[in-house]
Design an enzyme around this catalytic site. Structure first.
Site, short mmCIF file in Angstrom:
data_model
loop_
_atom_site.label_atom_id
_atom_site.label_comp_id
_atom_site.label_asym_id
_atom_site.label_seq_id
_atom_site.Cartn_x
_atom_site.Cartn_y
_atom_site.Cartn_z
N SER A 1 0.82 -1.21 0.00
CA SER A 1 0.00 0.00 0.00
C SER A 1 0.86 1.26 0.00
O SER A 1 1.96 1.29 0.58
CB SER A 1 -0.86 -0.04 1.26
N TYR B 1 -2.19 -0.17 10.31
CA TYR B 1 -2.40 -0.81 8.99
C TYR B 1 -1.16 -0.65 8.12
O TYR B 1 -0.64 -1.61 7.55
CB TYR B 1 -3.62 -0.21 8.30
#
Ligand code: NAD
Length: 319
Positions: free
Chosen positions: A126, A150
């Site tokens: 990501s 995350y």
């Protein structure tokens, strides 16, 4: 042709990817545990176009279930690991869960991939790993200060996979996706929440007055990036998969307003500390080594997203 093992196949990116892989003639084995991050019925609907396909096999299971993974993973297949607990904000409430699903899940899958002599392991990373790094984000940046649990799970996975690739010769490609959107986008994502709020005349919460910038990537470009990565084998590489054309979030709201024919009721809030002020993918490496070249402009992507959104709103399951 190798078979492809796709984790998280019932999700947004996973379901689009599997459809495309079947069109390309691959045999696909998909695994998903219908994680409760969002409504299972949405994920079941994502699978509708896949379940009746001859070359698609679906397993409802958790990637942390090492026995099932070992039984289902075919020798010398290609693994595309998309299964994860997504969402920057939600990760703040459940950091341990995020580490368990994302990091331990990746460890188990990588270990079994080594055992099965997998030809290539593609990992969904990501843009969040970059934190507040210098823009535009280049893969060579250290990415050592992620802003949320995350983001740190994604960076941990990249580092873990580097050592696995080095010690056990597993070819690994990490793809850092930049805010992917389009039909079937996750309901927790800003574009979905904004469209819903504008349509229902509810408040649209804009952090920092909508001045945060995001590099929005249309789903077909993200899937194309994965397909391009499948064509090249590297011992270990990391690539940005974005559009390379960041926009301010307030421009996204303007596009949604224009297409929906309604004004947004905007509420301005300060930027939460876990949110990145801006993302911008430098695509030089992906262009040069993968031949990746995104095609969809945000104006067209938003129109296509809204076509799907408006069609499916009426059919959505009750919360
Ligand atoms: P998604 O939630 O729609 O898809 C993930 C799928 O994984 C879900 O169907 C979920 O049920 C499944 N899953 C979760 N935990 C699992 C487990 N333990 N075992 C088996 N299946 C499990 O999310 P998405 O937006 O399609 O994202 C796919 C991947 O891409 C994720 O790894 C995400 O972190 C990454 N990513 C997405 C974006 C984006 O903008 N959508 C951006 C960067 C990275």
């Amino acid at each position: 042709m190798s078979s492809v093992f796709v984790t998280g196949c019932a999700g947004f990116i996973g379901s689009h990817l599997c459809e495309r892989l079947l069109e390309e003639g691959f045999d696909v084995i998909g695994i998903d545990n219908f994680d409760d991050y969002y409504d299972r019925r949405i994920k079941e609907r994502n699978l509708i176009n896949l379940l009746n396909k001859r070359n698609f096999k679906f397993i409802e299971a958790d990637v942390r279930d090492s026995k099932t993974v070992e039984n289902m993973l075919e020798k010398r297949s290609i693994v595309i690991h998309l299964a994860a607990r997504p969402g920057v904000r939600a990760s703040i409430k459940h950091p341990k869960l995020y580490f368990d699903v994302n990091v331990r899940g990746t460890m188990i899958l990588a270990e079994k991939s080594v055992k099965k002599e997998v030809e290539q392991f593609i990992f969904a990373s990501s843009s969040s790993v970059y934190g507040t790094s210098q823009l535009p984000f280049k893969e060579s940046l250290p990415a050592d200060k992620p802003l949320s649990p995350y983001a740190s799970t994604k960076r941990c996975c990249e580092i873990l996979l580097h050592s696995i690739s080095n010690c056990y010769s597993l070819p690994v490609t990490c793809l850092r996706f930049f805010t992917v959107y389009g039909p079937r986008v996750r309901p927790d994502m800003a574009i979905y929440k904004f469209a819903q709020a504008i349509r229902e005349q509810k408040d649209v919460i804009l952090y920092d007055g909508g001045r945060l910038k995001r590099d929005y990537t249309y789903i077909s470009d993200a899937v194309e990036g994965i397909l391009k990565a499948m064509k090249r084998r590297f011992a270990y590489e990391v690539f940005n998969i974005g559009s390379g054309r960041p926009i301010e979030i307030r421009y996204l709201v303007k596009l949604l307003e224009e297409n929906l024919g309604r004004k947004a009721k905007i509420r301005v809030r300060p930027k939460p500390k876990e949110d990145m002020p801006a993302t911008h993918a430098d695509l030089t490496k992906a262009k040069n080594l993968l031949g990746y070249s995104p095609r969809v402009f945000i104006e067209d992507g938003v129109r296509k997203f809204l076509e799907w959104f408006l069609k499916t709103q009426a059919e959505l399951p009750e919360p």
